[in-house]
Scaffold this active site. Sequence first.
Site, PDB file in Angstrom:
ATOM      1  N   SER A   1       1.151   6.456   3.116  1.00  0.00           N
ATOM      2  CA  SER A   1       1.899   7.442   3.912  1.00  0.00           C
ATOM      3  C   SER A   1       3.050   8.040   3.119  1.00  0.00           C
ATOM      4  O   SER A   1       3.629   7.398   2.243  1.00  0.00           O
ATOM      5  CB  SER A   1       2.468   6.785   5.171  1.00  0.00           C
ATOM      6  OG  SER A   1       1.438   6.310   5.985  1.00  0.00           O
TER       7      SER A   1
ATOM      8  N   GLN B   1       0.838  -1.177   0.000  1.00  0.00           N
ATOM      9  CA  GLN B   1       0.000   0.000   0.000  1.00  0.00           C
ATOM     10  C   GLN B   1       0.879   1.233   0.000  1.00  0.00           C
ATOM     11  O   GLN B   1       1.766   1.339   0.834  1.00  0.00           O
ATOM     12  CB  GLN B   1      -0.807  -0.025   1.296  1.00  0.00           C
ATOM     13  CG  GLN B   1      -2.203   0.436   1.174  1.00  0.00           C
ATOM     14  CD  GLN B   1      -2.949   0.150   2.461  1.00  0.00           C
ATOM     15  OE1 GLN B   1      -2.411   0.269   3.559  1.00  0.00           O
ATOM     16  NE2 GLN B   1      -4.179  -0.243   2.337  1.00  0.00           N
ATOM     17  N   GLY B   2       0.645   2.167  -0.926  1.00  0.00           N
ATOM     18  CA  GLY B   2       1.420   3.397  -0.970  1.00  0.00           C
ATOM     19  C   GLY B   2       0.581   4.566  -0.505  1.00  0.00           C
ATOM     20  O   GLY B   2       0.042   5.332  -1.315  1.00  0.00           O
TER      21      GLY B   2
ATOM     22  N   SER C   1       4.334  -1.743   3.770  1.00  0.00           N
ATOM     23  CA  SER C   1       4.499  -3.118   4.259  1.00  0.00           C
ATOM     24  C   SER C   1       4.816  -3.987   3.067  1.00  0.00           C
ATOM     25  O   SER C   1       4.193  -3.844   2.016  1.00  0.00           O
ATOM     26  CB  SER C   1       3.213  -3.626   4.900  1.00  0.00           C
ATOM     27  OG  SER C   1       2.810  -2.762   5.908  1.00  0.00           O
TER      28      SER C   1
ATOM     29  N   GLU D   1     -11.460  -3.599   7.213  1.00  0.00           N
ATOM     30  CA  GLU D   1     -10.998  -4.790   7.906  1.00  0.00           C
ATOM     31  C   GLU D   1     -11.777  -5.012   9.189  1.00  0.00           C
ATOM     32  O   GLU D   1     -11.280  -4.849  10.294  1.00  0.00           O
ATOM     33  CB  GLU D   1      -9.509  -4.688   8.199  1.00  0.00           C
ATOM     34  CG  GLU D   1      -8.914  -6.075   8.336  1.00  0.00           C
ATOM     35  CD  GLU D   1      -7.475  -6.044   8.777  1.00  0.00           C
ATOM     36  OE1 GLU D   1      -6.884  -4.964   8.761  1.00  0.00           O
ATOM     37  OE2 GLU D   1      -6.972  -7.107   9.138  1.00  0.00           O
TER      38      GLU D   1
END
Lengths: 371, 380
Positions: free
Chosen positions: B132, B129-130, B164, B247
């Site tokens: 931050s 995931q991009g 991550s 989630e």
Amino acid sequence: MDFEWSEEQALLRESVARFLSDRADLESVRRCWGDDTGLGDGVWEGMCELGLPGLLVPEAEGGTGLGSLEMGVVAEELGRVVHPGPLVTSAFVATPLLAEVADEDARWEWLPGLTRGELRATLALEAQVETTGESRLSGELPLLHDAAAAELWLVPVGSGPALDLFAVERDDPGVSRRPLGQVDGSRRLFAATLEDAQARRVASGSQAADALASARDRASVCLTADAVGAAERALQLACAYALEREQFGRPIGSFQSIQHLLVDMLSDLEQVRAATVHALWALDQPDVQERRLATAVARAAANERLPRLGASAIQVFGGIGFTWESDIHLFDKRLCSAASLGELAAVTLERLADAVLGEASKNGGEARGSA
Amino acid sequence: MDFAYPPEAETFRGELRAWLEANLEPRFRDLGQGLSLDREGIELLREWNRRLAEAGYAAIHWPEAYGGRDAGLLEQVVLAEENDRAGAPPTLNPIGLANIAPAILQHGREDQKRRYLPPMQRGDEIWSQGFSEPGAGSDLAGLETRAVDEGDCFRVTGQKVWNSLGEWADWCQLLVRSDPDKPRHAGISCLLLDMKLPGIEVRPTTTITGESEFAEIFLDDVRVPKDALLGEPDGGWAVAMTTLTSERAGVATLHLGVSRRIARLAETVRARSTPVGPVAREKLARLYLHGRLLERLSQRALSAILSGRAGPEGSLVKLVWSEVEQEIGETAAELLGREALGGEWARTRLAARSYSIAGGTTQVNKNIVAQRVLGLPRDR
């Protein structure tokens, strides 16, 4: 996985809450602060009209036949108004114990009155008493809730298979009581001395011991449910005050330091609530070990979190919260006394230590042995 | 009020447990704790992931049309419980399956769903995931990675942090500033970025544990095809919100790892000193209490979702979880002394430092709870 109150339980809550806010608000609590009985002007009679004294008595015996969850609903609402009366003591602790194990004669004599609320009972959670001759008791009762309001006192002597449960009358000449010195005027706590008091054996043996253990757990969880109600109201009052009180030209509730304090209170409240509702459910489950552990978790949670919630509530109110005039101290006192009653907080923690270290708990062992 | 699971969930549990007993070989067990993996570890995890996918257990919450089981929340919780019980490793695509896939399912075109979901499920392609950036942490809408519409492609330049699995990722769900003139939230787009495109440089981020489970991504004039757009142009904020709020099973299962670690710490302490001293007993008792409270709070959060009740529990679970995880590390240090200076307990303690930062810092979460749950005004 259903952690929700049913529609019927919500309706019960609504009717009890409405009654209490109409008839037993904080003004009325202040009027009878520290008096002998906490019965209030017609409040007990109103509760009888709602059928609350017979809530846990089976329908066949003239009661409502509801369970521990409904009891918890009522206890939470009592806590929300720091209710001073003897309902929990009589209807939720002593009466169901009598209904569960007392012999036919005792039930016939006392249960109808208790169920209708014409008579009140209390259980001596601690008793250093011995039998003196046939049907006579002597000794000390270091803690009796609502001893002035309750005409009938249940006194356990011995333990396990050798347990005898006696009934003693408040007005017997061999009975004397004195109020315990304590700061929470919303509770009526007494110590009593029995000197050759007339007593009647109402139950004995392992079955009575099991019922007594279950009554103790019920008393414990009631205390916690009551505290959850009081804590919820304390948080609401603190939030309302934080919105209304202005300093530096804005409500103090807009300051992050106050917001985070209130969120910590919410977090404590919701954790104790979750453990308490689970314990209420576990009270009516057949697994005794599970019941005892759930009770211990709920109690330990309330002991650890709610006195600090009460202190934080006063902190939010600032100076005014330290005055007798402000209502917030009524809640702080209720939360602190809850943590000091029932099983000693340190003993509850010992039981959790036993649980995490996987040792057979001494108390749990007794419960198992007599189950 | 009933703490038992319904029979359907128990049936599912029985099937899954039997399958795990038959398929979870020792070489897969306890693999990838902490996601610090070498190439060999990744391939072993991928092999496990494919087995799960072939048996239909890799993404049970997805729609059947894309290889899922349309499973409800309770079955997801059962899956997490059974994986925990069996010591099964995590999936290779935790964020992809739980967070990115729901965004693709909700905002994606049919061709995007067909292209990306099957290999994500099998672990054939790893997703990161991009979101931050160095200047956009808690304040995500402050992101500045720029995407310029060049007609046939977006030209993307900027820097992303805290990706991550970034080091191993084949694809990245990238948030970019597509229109700097619009209000902050309205000028963001979401791109599904092929990490093999020219102009992308990935540098592992070494964390305080000494591991590199995160990476930084540097984007220098990367030409991203137009069809990489997920959702509407400048509609990236809605996509990001789907990703960040999807989630739901997570809140109900956070306590599993906590309970396991507390039990292991108690076992370790007991093995070192018999009898366990009174102070250690109190520490362990309180830790146990806090673990149980987290479990109860998680259950209430789960119940609130299942029954459609709006309750505060879901917002509190992450806060409480991070506190208990940190307490485990501190208690281990107190009760095990120098033994906790290295190895598992040192890692537990250090890793827990990030739990009150990642996924929304404790301080920002408290602001949100104060405003949304308690109805307090915004600070200014």
